[in-house]
Design a protein around this motif. Sequence first.
Motif, PDB file in Angstrom:
ATOM      1  N   GLY A 204       0.829  -1.204   0.000  1.00 12.42           N
ATOM      2  CA  GLY A 204       0.000   0.000   0.000  1.00 12.42           C
ATOM      3  C   GLY A 204       0.854   1.242   0.000  1.00 12.42           C
ATOM      4  N   ASP A 205       0.230   2.391   0.194  1.00 11.60           N
ATOM      5  CA  ASP A 205       0.982   3.651   0.214  1.00 11.60           C
ATOM      6  C   ASP A 205       2.125   3.563   1.215  1.00 11.60           C
ATOM      7  N   PRO A 206       3.287   4.097   0.854  1.00  7.00           N
ATOM      8  CA  PRO A 206       4.417   4.049   1.793  1.00  7.00           C
ATOM      9  C   PRO A 206       4.269   5.109   2.884  1.00  7.00           C
ATOM     10  N   TYR A 207       4.006   4.694   4.107  1.00  5.10           N
ATOM     11  CA  TYR A 207       3.810   5.677   5.182  1.00  5.10           C
ATOM     12  C   TYR A 207       4.997   5.796   6.126  1.00  5.10           C
ATOM     13  N   TYR A 208       5.574   4.654   6.483  1.00  7.03           N
ATOM     14  CA  TYR A 208       6.644   4.688   7.487  1.00  7.03           C
ATOM     15  C   TYR A 208       7.917   4.067   6.926  1.00  7.03           C
ATOM     16  N   PRO A 209       9.057   4.782   6.928  1.00  9.55           N
ATOM     17  CA  PRO A 209      10.332   4.087   6.758  1.00  9.55           C
ATOM     18  C   PRO A 209      10.486   3.129   7.943  1.00  9.55           C
ATOM     19  N   VAL A 210      11.195   2.041   7.767  1.00  7.82           N
ATOM     20  CA  VAL A 210      11.315   1.043   8.845  1.00  7.82           C
ATOM     21  C   VAL A 210      12.725   1.120   9.430  1.00  7.82           C
ATOM     22  N   PRO A 211      12.867   1.730  10.616  1.00  9.15           N
ATOM     23  CA  PRO A 211      14.206   1.982  11.154  1.00  9.15           C
ATOM     24  C   PRO A 211      14.881   0.719  11.690  1.00  9.15           C
ATOM     25  N   ARG A 212      15.752   0.152  10.894  1.00  9.57           N
ATOM     26  CA  ARG A 212      16.587  -0.971  11.328  1.00  9.57           C
ATOM     27  C   ARG A 212      17.841  -0.992  10.465  1.00  9.57           C
ATOM     28  N   ALA A 213      18.902  -1.634  10.998  1.00  6.88           N
ATOM     29  CA  ALA A 213      20.239  -1.487  10.420  1.00  6.88           C
ATOM     30  C   ALA A 213      20.285  -1.854   8.936  1.00  6.88           C
ATOM     31  N   GLU A 214      19.667  -2.971   8.563  1.00 12.28           N
ATOM     32  CA  GLU A 214      19.808  -3.405   7.161  1.00 12.28           C
ATOM     33  C   GLU A 214      19.155  -2.415   6.203  1.00 12.28           C
ATOM     34  N   ASN A 215      18.071  -1.759   6.659  1.00 11.68           N
ATOM     35  CA  ASN A 215      17.417  -0.769   5.800  1.00 11.68           C
ATOM     36  C   ASN A 215      18.250   0.503   5.703  1.00 11.68           C
ATOM     37  N   ALA A 216      18.906   0.842   6.799  1.00 13.97           N
ATOM     38  CA  ALA A 216      19.781   2.026   6.789  1.00 13.97           C
ATOM     39  C   ALA A 216      20.910   1.822   5.776  1.00 13.97           C
ATOM     40  N   LEU A 217      21.406   0.597   5.705  1.00 15.90           N
ATOM     41  CA  LEU A 217      22.491   0.304   4.752  1.00 15.90           C
ATOM     42  C   LEU A 217      22.018   0.438   3.310  1.00 15.90           C
ATOM     43  N   LEU A 218      20.814  -0.097   3.052  1.00 11.25           N
ATOM     44  CA  LEU A 218      20.272  -0.010   1.696  1.00 11.25           C
ATOM     45  C   LEU A 218      19.999   1.449   1.333  1.00 11.25           C
ATOM     46  N   TYR A 219      19.416   2.182   2.283  1.00 14.35           N
ATOM     47  CA  TYR A 219      19.166   3.606   2.039  1.00 14.35           C
ATOM     48  C   TYR A 219      20.475   4.343   1.731  1.00 14.35           C
ATOM     49  N   LYS A 220      21.522   3.980   2.451  1.00 14.33           N
ATOM     50  CA  LYS A 220      22.807   4.649   2.257  1.00 14.33           C
ATOM     51  C   LYS A 220      23.298   4.506   0.803  1.00 14.33           C
ATOM     52  N   ARG A 221      23.013   3.353   0.239  1.00 15.41           N
ATOM     53  CA  ARG A 221      23.434   3.144  -1.168  1.00 15.41           C
ATOM     54  C   ARG A 221      22.662   4.094  -2.087  1.00 15.41           C
ATOM     55  N   TYR A 222      21.372   4.221  -1.845  1.00 19.48           N
ATOM     56  CA  TYR A 222      20.594   5.180  -2.642  1.00 19.48           C
ATOM     57  C   TYR A 222      21.068   6.611  -2.383  1.00 19.48           C
ATOM     58  N   ARG A 223      21.366   6.885  -1.137  1.00 24.06           N
ATOM     59  CA  ARG A 223      21.803   8.249  -0.783  1.00 24.06           C
ATOM     60  C   ARG A 223      23.085   8.622  -1.521  1.00 24.06           C
ATOM     61  N   GLN A 224      23.953   7.615  -1.669  1.00 22.38           N
ATOM     62  CA  GLN A 224      25.199   7.895  -2.390  1.00 22.38           C
ATOM     63  C   GLN A 224      24.916   8.317  -3.829  1.00 22.38           C
ATOM     64  N   LEU A 225      23.920   7.691  -4.451  1.00 23.10           N
ATOM     65  CA  LEU A 225      23.526   8.119  -5.801  1.00 23.10           C
ATOM     66  C   LEU A 225      22.996   9.550  -5.746  1.00 23.10           C
ATOM     67  N   ALA A 226      22.160   9.808  -4.750  1.00 19.04           N
ATOM     68  CA  ALA A 226      21.527  11.129  -4.644  1.00 19.04           C
ATOM     69  C   ALA A 226      22.578  12.229  -4.471  1.00 19.04           C
ATOM     70  N   GLU A 227      23.625  11.902  -3.730  1.00 15.91           N
ATOM     71  CA  GLU A 227      24.651  12.917  -3.467  1.00 15.91           C
ATOM     72  C   GLU A 227      25.446  13.291  -4.716  1.00 15.91           C
ATOM     73  N   GLN A 228      25.394  12.410  -5.688  1.00 20.05           N
ATOM     74  CA  GLN A 228      26.122  12.734  -6.922  1.00 20.05           C
ATOM     75  C   GLN A 228      25.302  13.578  -7.887  1.00 20.05           C
ATOM     76  N   GLU A 229      24.030  13.779  -7.567  1.00 23.31           N
ATOM     77  CA  GLU A 229      23.163  14.530  -8.475  1.00 23.31           C
ATOM     78  C   GLU A 229      23.515  16.004  -8.471  1.00 23.31           C
ATOM     79  N   ASN A 230      23.321  16.598  -9.638  1.00 22.49           N
ATOM     80  CA  ASN A 230      23.498  18.036  -9.748  1.00 22.49           C
ATOM     81  C   ASN A 230      22.120  18.620 -10.005  1.00 22.49           C
ATOM     82  N   LYS A 231      21.702  19.590  -9.230  1.00 24.01           N
ATOM     83  CA  LYS A 231      20.407  20.249  -9.433  1.00 24.01           C
ATOM     84  C   LYS A 231      19.208  19.355  -9.145  1.00 24.01           C
ATOM     85  N   ILE A 232      19.442  18.290  -8.427  1.00 25.81           N
ATOM     86  CA  ILE A 232      18.305  17.502  -7.930  1.00 25.81           C
ATOM     87  C   ILE A 232      18.487  17.380  -6.422  1.00 25.81           C
ATOM     88  N   TYR A 233      17.467  17.791  -5.687  1.00 24.46           N
ATOM     89  CA  TYR A 233      17.540  17.814  -4.233  1.00 24.46           C
ATOM     90  C   TYR A 233      16.492  16.866  -3.671  1.00 24.46           C
TER      91      TYR A 233
END
Length: 380
Positions: free
Chosen positions: A304-333
């Motif tokens: 269903g609709d995504p309401y809550y991120p699920v705070p646990r270590a393995e999800n933080a690691l996966l998010y970090k990988r996406y975040r690394q992509l996001a940090e390389q973006e120019n003009k996308i915040y």
Amino acid sequence: MFDYMIVGAGLAGAVLAERLASQSNKKILLVDKRNHIGGNTFDYYNKDGLLVHKYGPHIFHTNSKEVFTYLGNFTQWRPYEHRVLASVDGMLVPIPINLNTINQLYGLNLNSAEVDAFLESKAEKKIKIVTSEDVVVNKVGRELYEKFFKGYTRKQWDLDPSELDASVTSRIPTRNNRDDRYFTDTYQAIPLYGYTRMFQKMLHHPNIKILLNTDYKEVQDSICYKNMIYTGPIDYFYDYCYGKLPYRSLEFKFETLEENVFQKTGTINYPNEHAYTRITEFKYLTGQKHPKTTVVYEFPKDEGDPYYPVPRAENALLYKRYRQLAEQENKIYFAGRLATYKYYNMDQVVAQALTLYKKIITPHEFAHHLNGHQLPIIQS
Ligand code: FAD
Ligand code: UDP
């Protein structure tokens, strides 16, 4: 040509649209796939004329004067302090656990010092607090943990508290006094005419165009824009290239009753019975006078609709990988609860968006990290 395409008309997107349009004269296209503005705070009058929150009860509370004052530009406030009872051992007792909770539950008449000693005698002291189980067992012991937290958390997250970060149950304090408010923040209030009305005021500006019922991916190639602000789920932005980030969902069941009042307080939690976690009666929140009353039941679920991120270590690691992509973006915040994968309350999202706005318009003062991921966030 738009200066910014902003994806998501929730709090993060609306605050950034409002600031960029009104303070920096930027031309904004605000896109949302839903048929309304307001994101998860959206409220509306149902067919019986009662004001309800479509995506579950939203109670505003903050310690940030800046955030409260900022939103106050777009709404008057109705002071409201939320109170919650939990159905435990056949009784309705205050949660967060306080002096009255213990006295009621155990038929005692302790004072504050005595309740401290009582809880101390029950607590299982942990050397290191890592999980959501540790937090509670360390403070109040296993028995109270099982009465109030274990069942509720398993329902809400489909995980045992021992599988969740400490941050989840740390949201709920324990008190040795009789303060039965759910929150103790300095500012606690609900927009007098509702959240949607507040959003309408925020977004009423000639520089802001709004496109609803549209996934940004349908239009991003056909619209000219210089920058993007994205507030949807970050894994969707990157086409799930590293796999899906878990977001917990809910199903809301609304019921309108032919009676003035349904329950004793704004929300009643059901840690150990029923498939739902809690029932909220909107009139307590909105202050509306009406011969009928509407309540909402929250049934947690995976899909269903995504309401809550699920705070646990393995999800933080996966998010970090996406975040690394996001940090390389120019003009996308990236900003907001879904794009930065943080279990944020409304005020934290507003604070994050206000900080991101300042960083976007004065980049020379902030050499690095121009998206929302690393911004210092107020603690609620
Ligand atoms: P959202 O409000 O989720 O907005 C994101 C928007 O992006 C959505 O409108 C979505 O439709 C849109 N979107 C996503 N993907 C796309 C796409 N591909 N294309 C176009 N649009 C897209 N906070 C409190 O402070 N107090 C509370 O009492 C409280 N209660 C809550 C109760 C529940 C049940 C939930 C789920 C949350 C609660 N919150 C509460 C948290 C609060 O809802 C959030 O902090 C806040 O609304 C997040 O704002 P946002 O802009 O980050 O995200
Ligand atoms: N919680 C619980 N019992 C309660 C209230 C909360 O176990 O009676 C736990 C549960 O894990 C929940 C978390 O504390 O998800 C945070 O509660 P909060 O009321 O802040 O949740 P939200 O309003 O964000 O859904």
